[in-house]
Scaffold this motif. Structure first.
Motif, short mmCIF file in Angstrom:
data_model
loop_
_atom_site.label_atom_id
_atom_site.label_comp_id
_atom_site.label_asym_id
_atom_site.label_seq_id
_atom_site.Cartn_x
_atom_site.Cartn_y
_atom_site.Cartn_z
N PRO A 19 1.81 -3.28 -6.13
CA PRO A 19 0.69 -2.35 -5.96
C PRO A 19 -0.02 -2.11 -7.31
N ILE A 20 -1.35 -1.88 -7.25
CA ILE A 20 -2.11 -1.46 -8.44
C ILE A 20 -2.67 -0.08 -8.13
N ARG A 21 -2.39 0.85 -9.03
CA ARG A 21 -2.78 2.25 -8.77
C ARG A 21 -4.01 2.61 -9.58
N ASP A 22 -4.80 3.58 -9.03
CA ASP A 22 -5.96 4.05 -9.80
C ASP A 22 -5.51 5.18 -10.74
N ALA A 23 -6.49 5.83 -11.41
CA ALA A 23 -6.15 6.87 -12.38
C ALA A 23 -5.38 8.01 -11.75
N ASP A 24 -5.59 8.21 -10.41
CA ASP A 24 -4.88 9.31 -9.74
C ASP A 24 -3.50 8.86 -9.24
N GLY A 25 -3.20 7.66 -9.47
CA GLY A 25 -1.87 7.17 -9.02
C GLY A 25 -1.90 6.63 -7.62
N LEU B 148 0.84 -1.21 0.00
CA LEU B 148 0.00 0.00 0.00
C LEU B 148 0.86 1.25 0.00
N ARG B 149 2.07 1.12 0.54
CA ARG B 149 2.99 2.26 0.50
C ARG B 149 3.62 2.41 -0.88
N GLY B 150 3.33 1.48 -1.79
CA GLY B 150 3.85 1.59 -3.16
C GLY B 150 5.02 0.67 -3.42
N ASP B 151 5.44 -0.11 -2.43
CA ASP B 151 6.59 -1.01 -2.66
C ASP B 151 6.11 -2.35 -3.22
N ARG B 152 7.10 -3.11 -3.73
CA ARG B 152 6.79 -4.43 -4.25
C ARG B 152 7.46 -5.48 -3.36
N VAL B 153 6.82 -6.64 -3.23
CA VAL B 153 7.44 -7.73 -2.49
C VAL B 153 7.74 -8.85 -3.48
N ASP B 154 9.03 -9.17 -3.60
CA ASP B 154 9.44 -10.13 -4.62
C ASP B 154 9.79 -11.49 -4.04
N HIS B 155 9.29 -12.55 -4.67
CA HIS B 155 9.69 -13.94 -4.35
C HIS B 155 9.77 -14.21 -2.86
N TYR B 156 8.69 -13.86 -2.23
CA TYR B 156 8.62 -14.05 -0.78
C TYR B 156 8.09 -15.46 -0.51
N GLU B 157 8.91 -16.29 0.21
CA GLU B 157 8.49 -17.69 0.46
C GLU B 157 7.70 -17.79 1.75
N THR B 158 6.52 -18.37 1.65
CA THR B 158 5.69 -18.50 2.85
C THR B 158 4.74 -19.68 2.68
N ASP B 159 3.89 -19.88 3.68
CA ASP B 159 2.96 -21.01 3.63
C ASP B 159 1.56 -20.49 3.32
N ARG B 160 0.82 -21.29 2.59
CA ARG B 160 -0.59 -20.99 2.36
C ARG B 160 -1.36 -22.27 2.60
N VAL B 161 -2.69 -22.08 2.81
CA VAL B 161 -3.48 -23.27 3.09
C VAL B 161 -4.54 -23.43 2.00
N ARG B 162 -4.66 -24.65 1.53
CA ARG B 162 -5.65 -24.95 0.50
C ARG B 162 -7.05 -25.09 1.11
#
Lengths: 713, 128
Positions: A110-116, A82-96
């Motif tokens: 991050p995905i920005r709107d028309a106003d950035g 949300l601060r505009g940074d990207r998180v790359d190849h972060y290894e973690t656990d998820r549950v199915r």
């Protein structure tokens, strides 16, 4: 600003289609979520990976994918994006959806709107569960390999393999079976119920069962359900199968299969290639380690047995008393190769006599002895010790059953004793010497850990051969010894002159114990026609039958000289001449004394012999140590001077052979001093005196193989 | 049993003293029934017999029984008067020799020099 540029130039519609297609067909899960973490989009790969359809997932919070232990981490990732940074190849656990955990590598942007402004986040997730697992298994394999390399005991290797392999594969149970002859024996297991194991303790290699199949064919068996298992192995249809999936791999070393490992899973489970690879590699490692440990144990066993044989040899050589040697052999056996050991010898009349019993548990030795004493071996029995003795052929009972005990028992009490000793495996080997069987050794094992096989029998036979040789030597020696003792006794006076005129005589001869050769100790008492008393004691150099026979010639000759009226000097001179004439270079020492009761005077000759002791009525002890001469029989030009001594009434005279004082452990002078001191306190009377000396002299002063002659007046 | 017994070691040395060739035999250990024959064999060997005189040095014999004594006495008689034995004072062998009164038979001496002197003296006596 580049962002502004992108906003300024909207992408052409066909590009959007390209991206949509990429997302649609990606192998990575691609999804987006809003600022609150609500899922906005969900591609087919996400469906496959997480198990939720797009309809199920869209509109749900992202937290449905996050295991409890990773919740805090998700807040952190969202904050950064949300601060505009990207998180790359972060290894973690998820549950199915089905609850299974996945290991994923996340890239969150991050995905920005028309106003950035950032109003959403895209997530690309790659399932790295298998890669992760594969790495973990590789690490585990390395760990197992390293641990196994430190283990030298086969059982420890087996237990370690089962524990680590079942843990790494999250299996419920595992077992290792090893080929023993025509059977497979369970060598170790984890996780199975006792009831489940009971049927598989030991089963034929020919059995229609996964392990046996694997051992026979050298192939692995992979079964993913109990139905498949029962279909493949119809013989197991009736068996209660606890587990759903099963993997069985052969344990192979140098091209031959010597066992198999079996791993069971509670649920129907298909092992993935990494897990299979791990299991195959771990099994290879286990096979290698088990084989190495077994070789090591076998070598150690060989080394131990060689040590044992050497020890037994020493122990048997040390003793010339066969029964004592066998007793020690039995004790040695129960320290190393048996829980119970007994030895029977054949007596001259053909009956069997138990001469040694030992039990590893000292408190049970009595029980074992009681058994042998109360129920001696029946010499007519068809099997067992009598049979081995009759045929000279060993018997091996790898498995001793209760029926066998019942068959051997003579009555209820016998059976009770047998059961209490509880032999589970036994072997009987003959003691053979010069072509005849003179006894047998029985080895029995009562513990579950010991079972006699062919190689144990070969060892026992080897032990028995050595024992037989040593015992045969000892028995021959004993026979010779007994013959020499008999001869020597027969050559000594059968009886001494009776007490007369207040003069009493007594003599003791203690033959050497077995292990020491008979000596040439001799003595004689003669009462002449004129009433004088001649007492003589001597010691022929050398031992055994030869020495005994020499003194057998001397005694009657001396007696004749004395009865012919020759005084001490002349009688001894004639004896010396006789010996030299016979030319045998035999030698004897001698103390020869003639006493005239009327005058109370005595004269003596001392030839290479220790002084006699004379105790006077007042208690004074006198050494009759008048200058002596060399021993008789070998030297020329010897004179035998006489010495005179007063022997008043109330005296006690002691003649003895140098065995009494010539001991290498004790100094002459000291031994003589101690003898004198003890003699000083002896009661009066020849017989009483000798009994007293026997009781009161320390064993190192009064050894076996010694003669004593006493006279009291 | 004699299983712990040290084996008997016997050294033989020939020496010329003046015009006299002497063999010196030195048994080391215990001399008893079990090995008296070994001593006898050495004393009868050419190394010991093809000399003018024979000295048996018994100072390193820790124990001797009557079998050993018999060998010694017979050898002394054979070589008489060209024989002497060196016996350590207060030793077990000295006490045995004392006990059986054979010191003069074996020409017991306290040292090698004394033994040589005794052989010389005995030889002179025999010659004169």
């Amino acid at each position: 600003m580049p962002a502004a540029d992108r906003r300024a130039r909207p992408a052409p519609p066909e590009i959007h289609d390209h991206f949509a297609a990429i997302v649609e067909f990606s192998d990575d899960a691609i999804l987006s979520k809003d600022r609150k973490g609500i899922i906005l989009s969900w591609n087919p790969a996400a469906e496959r990976m997480y198990g939720y359809s797009a309809e199920e997932a869209v509109g749900q919070p992202i937290s449905i994918l996050i295991p409890d232990h990773r919740v805090g981490e998700e807040h952190m990732i969202l904050d950064r994006v949300l601060r505009g940074d990207r998180v790359d190849h972060y290894e973690t656990d998820r549950v199915r959806k089905d609850g299974r955990l996945l290991t994923v590598s996340l890239t969150v942007s991050p995905i920005r709107d028309a106003d950035g402004a950032v109003n959403a986040a895209s997530v690309i997730a790659r399932d790295i569960t298998r890669r992760h697992r594969s790495l973990a298994l590789a690490a585990k394999l390395q760990e197992i390999t390293s641990e196994l390399s430190r283990e030298v005991a086969a059982q420890r290797v087996i237990d370690l393999v089962l524990q680590t392999v079942t843990a790494a594969l999250r299996a419920e149970a595992g077992a290792i079976g090893l080929v023993e002859g025509e059977e497979i024996e369970l060598a170790g297991s984890v996780g199975y119920s006792e009831a489940g194991l009971a049927a598989w303790e030991r089963f034929p290699v020919s059995a229609e069962a996964p392990m046996a199949h694997s051992v026979r064919t050298g192939q692995s068996v992979w079964m993913t359900s109990s139905e498949a298992l029962k279909e493949r192995f119809p013989a197991l249809r009736e068996a209660s199968v606890q587990f759903a999936s099963l993997a069985v791999l052969p344990l192979t070393s140098a091209g031959s299969t010597f066992g198999a490992i079996s791993i069971s899973f509670a649920e129907a489970r298909e092992l993935d290639p990494e897990e299979r690879a791990f299991l195959v590699a771990a099994t290879q490692q286990a096979a290698y380690s088990i084989e190495r440990a077994r070789l090591f144990e076998a070598e150690r066993l060989v080394a131990e047995r060689q040590t044992l044989l050497a020890k037994a040899g020493e122990l048997l050589a040390e003793s010339l008393d066969p029964e004592a040697a066998l007793g020690r052999l039995a004790k040695l056996a129960v320290l190393h190769v048996a829980d119970w050991c007994g030895v029977e010898l054949v007596d001259d009349d053909g009956s069997l006599r138990n001469v040694a019993v030992a039990h590893a548990d000292e408190s049970r030795t009595e029980l074992a002895r009681e058994l042998r004493e109360r129920y001696p071996v029946d010499p007519r029995a068809e099997t067992g010790v009598p049979h081995v003795i009759r045929t000279g052929v060993s018997e091996l009972y790898t498995e001793v059953t209760d029926e066998m005990l019942a068959g051997a028992a003579q009555d209820e009490e016998h059976l009770r004793l047998l059961r209490e000793l509880g032999p589970r495996s036994a072997m009987i080997v003959p003691l053979t010497a010069r072509g005849s069987v003179f006894g047998a050794i029985t080895f029995a094992a009562s513990g579950a850990d010991r079972r006699y096989e062919d190689e144990d029998l070969a060892f026992a036979e080897d032990l028995a051969r050595r024992a037989a040789l040593a015992i045969d030597n000892a028995m021959l020696f004993r026979r010779e010894h007994e013959a020499a003792v008999t001869l020597q006794r027969s050559l000594l006076p059968e009886s001494l002159p009776p007490a007369h005129d207040g003069i009493e005589f007594d003599a003791r001869y203690r033959p050497a114990a077995p292990g020491l050769e008979v000596g040439g100790d001799w003595y004689e008492v003669v009462v002449t026609d004129d009433g004088s008393v001649v007492v003589t004691i001597g010691d022929v150099a050398g031992r055994g039958i030869l020495a005994a026979s020499v003194m057998g010639r001397l005694r009657p000759a001396l007696r004749a000289y004395v009865l012919d009226g020759h005084g001490p000097s002349e009688a001894v001179r004639r004896l010396d001449r006789l010996m030299k004439e016979q030319g045998r270079a035999e030698m004897t020492t001698l103390f020869h004394l003639q006493y005239d009761p009327v005058s109370g005077r005595a004269s003596y000759v001392r030839a290479g012999h220790p002084p006699a002791l004379l105790r006077l009525a007042d208690g004074t002890v006198v050494e009759l140590d008048g200058r002596g001469t060399p021993p008789l029989g070998i030297l020329d030009d010897v004179e035998f001077p006489e010495h005179a001594v007063e022997v008043p009434r109330g005296s006690l005279l002691l003649l003895y052979t140098d065995g009494l004082i010539e001991r290498r452990e004790v100094d002459f002078a000291e031994a003589l001093t101690r003898l004198k001191a003890t003699f000083a306190g002896a009661p009066h009377g020849a017989a009483e005196c000798l009994a007293w000396l026997e009781r009161n002299l320390e064993p190192d002063i009064i050894p076996d193989d010694v003669a004593m002659l006493a006279m009291s007046n | 049993m004699t299983s712990e017994q040290e084996p008997l070691q016997i050294a033989v040395e020939q020496r010329t003293v003046g015009a006299v060739k002497v063999a010196i035999v030195t048994p080391v250990g215990e001399v008893d029934l079990a090995n008296a024959d070994e001593l006898s064999a050495v004393l009868g060997s050419s190394q010991a017999t093809d000399t003018d005189s024979l000295i048996v040095d018994l100072r390193q014999v820790s124990f001797m029984d009557s079998s050993g004594l018999r060998v010694l006495l017979m050898t002394a008689q054979d070589r008489e008067p060209h024989f002497a034995a060196v016996v350590g004072p207060e030793s077990a062998v000295a006490r045995l020799i004392d006990l059986v009164d054979v010191a003069d038979r074996i020409h017991a001496a306290a040292s090698e020099d004394e033994a040589l002197l005794r052989i010389e003296a005995a030889g002179a006596d025999a010659g004169g």
